[in-house]
Design an enzyme around this catalytic site. Structure first.
Site, mmCIF file in Angstrom:
data_model
loop_
_atom_site.group_PDB
_atom_site.id
_atom_site.type_symbol
_atom_site.label_atom_id
_atom_site.label_comp_id
_atom_site.label_asym_id
_atom_site.label_seq_id
_atom_site.Cartn_x
_atom_site.Cartn_y
_atom_site.Cartn_z
ATOM 1 N N LYS A 7 0.014 4.230 -0.299
ATOM 2 C CA LYS A 7 -0.650 5.426 0.257
ATOM 3 C C LYS A 7 -0.454 6.603 -0.707
ATOM 4 O O LYS A 7 -0.367 6.393 -1.915
ATOM 5 C CB LYS A 7 -0.143 5.714 1.667
ATOM 6 N N ASN A 54 0.866 -1.187 0.000
ATOM 7 C CA ASN A 54 0.000 0.000 0.000
ATOM 8 C C ASN A 54 0.901 1.234 0.000
ATOM 9 O O ASN A 54 1.492 1.577 1.021
ATOM 10 C CB ASN A 54 -0.901 -0.023 1.246
ATOM 11 N N GLY A 57 2.480 2.747 11.038
ATOM 12 C CA GLY A 57 3.497 3.800 10.935
ATOM 13 C C GLY A 57 4.199 4.139 12.237
ATOM 14 O O GLY A 57 4.919 5.129 12.317
ATOM 15 N N GLU A 61 -5.521 -4.381 10.873
ATOM 16 C CA GLU A 61 -4.496 -3.357 11.072
ATOM 17 C C GLU A 61 -4.813 -2.573 12.349
ATOM 18 O O GLU A 61 -5.619 -1.641 12.321
ATOM 19 C CB GLU A 61 -4.491 -2.366 9.898
ATOM 20 N N HIS A 106 -9.650 1.407 4.995
ATOM 21 C CA HIS A 106 -8.371 1.720 5.652
ATOM 22 C C HIS A 106 -8.604 2.825 6.685
ATOM 23 O O HIS A 106 -9.381 3.748 6.451
ATOM 24 C CB HIS A 106 -7.328 2.159 4.611
ATOM 25 N N GLU A 152 -6.936 5.274 7.431
ATOM 26 C CA GLU A 152 -6.640 6.633 6.944
ATOM 27 C C GLU A 152 -7.791 7.180 6.100
ATOM 28 O O GLU A 152 -7.975 8.390 6.004
ATOM 29 C CB GLU A 152 -5.302 6.618 6.167
ATOM 30 N N SER A 158 3.309 -1.532 10.456
ATOM 31 C CA SER A 158 4.753 -1.494 10.712
ATOM 32 C C SER A 158 5.506 -2.760 10.323
ATOM 33 O O SER A 158 6.548 -3.074 10.921
ATOM 34 C CB SER A 158 5.029 -1.160 12.188
HETATM 35 P P1 13P Z 1 2.965 0.890 7.716
HETATM 36 O O1 13P Z 1 3.470 -0.426 7.209
HETATM 37 O O2 13P Z 1 3.681 2.075 7.137
HETATM 38 O O3 13P Z 1 2.866 0.901 9.195
HETATM 39 O O4 13P Z 1 1.467 1.028 7.159
HETATM 40 C C1 13P Z 1 0.574 -0.005 7.372
HETATM 41 C C2 13P Z 1 -0.619 0.268 6.562
HETATM 42 O O5 13P Z 1 -1.388 1.162 6.879
HETATM 43 C C3 13P Z 1 -0.816 -0.542 5.357
HETATM 44 O O6 13P Z 1 -2.085 -0.358 4.845
#
Ligand code: 13P
Length: 250
Positions: free
Chosen positions: A13, A11, A174, A168, A99, A101, A211
């Site tokens: 992002k 992903n 992150g 997640e 997600h 976010e 992470s």
């Molecule tokens: P990170 O691997 O950067 O923590 O992000 C996880 C994530 O949100 C994947 O969709």
């Protein structure tokens, strides 16, 4: 890990540029290696990079997905929206929905449910994210939150064959902090049990995200019942992503 297909979802992002796409040679090689035939690699770049990504991975087994879609499944006067039909037409096969976010930007469970219906109508596969905040966990509300997300997001869905569940924990995204293996294994079993209770005789696929990196994968890969990983930051670096895949499979 399960003995079935293992999914590695990248992903990106709101990151990525053309130079990153040009550097995917080793992932392409890995995806074509028979030794890794159980591995499914799915790249989800921003919409704007999807067609460029296709140019680069044409001769590989890499699958492409998007990071969101509209709940309007077809064409129409919806400025700024990207429908599952448009995503499908460009050749993508998956869409990440729910997600955290995107939830922060206003996607409720109800909206996510509409998006799931729209995406399935256009025959896209779904990576449905669920997860609790640190506060939910501290207050012992993890399961009530996850159950609510699952129930509302999956309203009027009868078949989960085309859905991959991505657990997640929001506090792990992150942050570099990951759950302890025994806790994660326990939580994933509970999620699977709950999904199975709602979808009798169906086998949920569940991946972990938060992470994931080349160091902690050595521990994470021992979690039973897990079908793979959803990788954010580390997936932007080809060498790290390849490392994660290779370390999971040895
Ligand atoms: P990170 O691997 O950067 O923590 O992000 C996880 C994530 O949100 C994947 O969709």
């Amino acid at each position: 890990m399960t003995n079935n297909n293992i999914y590695f979802v990248a992903n990106w992002k709101m990151n990525g540029h053309l130079s990153l796409i040009k550097r995917l040679k080793n992932v392409v090689i890995l995806s074509n290696n028979k030794k890794y035939k159980k591995i499914k690699i799915i790249y989800c770049p921003p919409f704007t990079l999807i067609s460029k990504l296709f140019d680069k991975i044409k001769k590989s087994k890499i699958i492409v997905g998007s990071q969101d879609c509209s709940y309007e499944d077809n064409y129409g006067p919806f400025t700024g929206d990207v429908s599952p039909k448009l995503i499908k037409e460009i050749g993508a096969k998956y869409v990440i929905l729910g997600h955290s976010e995107r939830r922060l930007k206003g996607d409720t469970n109800k909206i996510i449910n509409r998006k799931i219906h729209a995406a399935l109508k256009q025959k896209l596969k779904i990576i449905l994210c669920i997860g609790e905040t640190l506060n939910d966990r501290k207050k012992n509300k993890t399961f009530s939150v996850l159950k609510k997300q699952l129930l509302l997001c999956l309203k009027k869905i009868n078949n989960i064959d085309n859905i991959i569940f991505a657990y997640e924990p929001i506090w792990s995204i992150g942050t570099g902090v990951i759950p302890l293996n025994n806790i994660l294994e326990h939580d994933i079993s509970k999620i699977i049990k709950f999904i199975k209770s709602k979808f009798k005789n169906q086998k949920p696929k569940i991946i972990y995200g938060g992470s994931v990196n080349p160091e902690n994968i050595v521990k994470l890969k021992h979690i039973k019942n897990i079908n793979g990983f959803l990788v954010g930051g580390a997936s932007l670096y080809e060498n790290k992503f390849v490392d994660i895949i290779k370390k999971t499979t040895i």
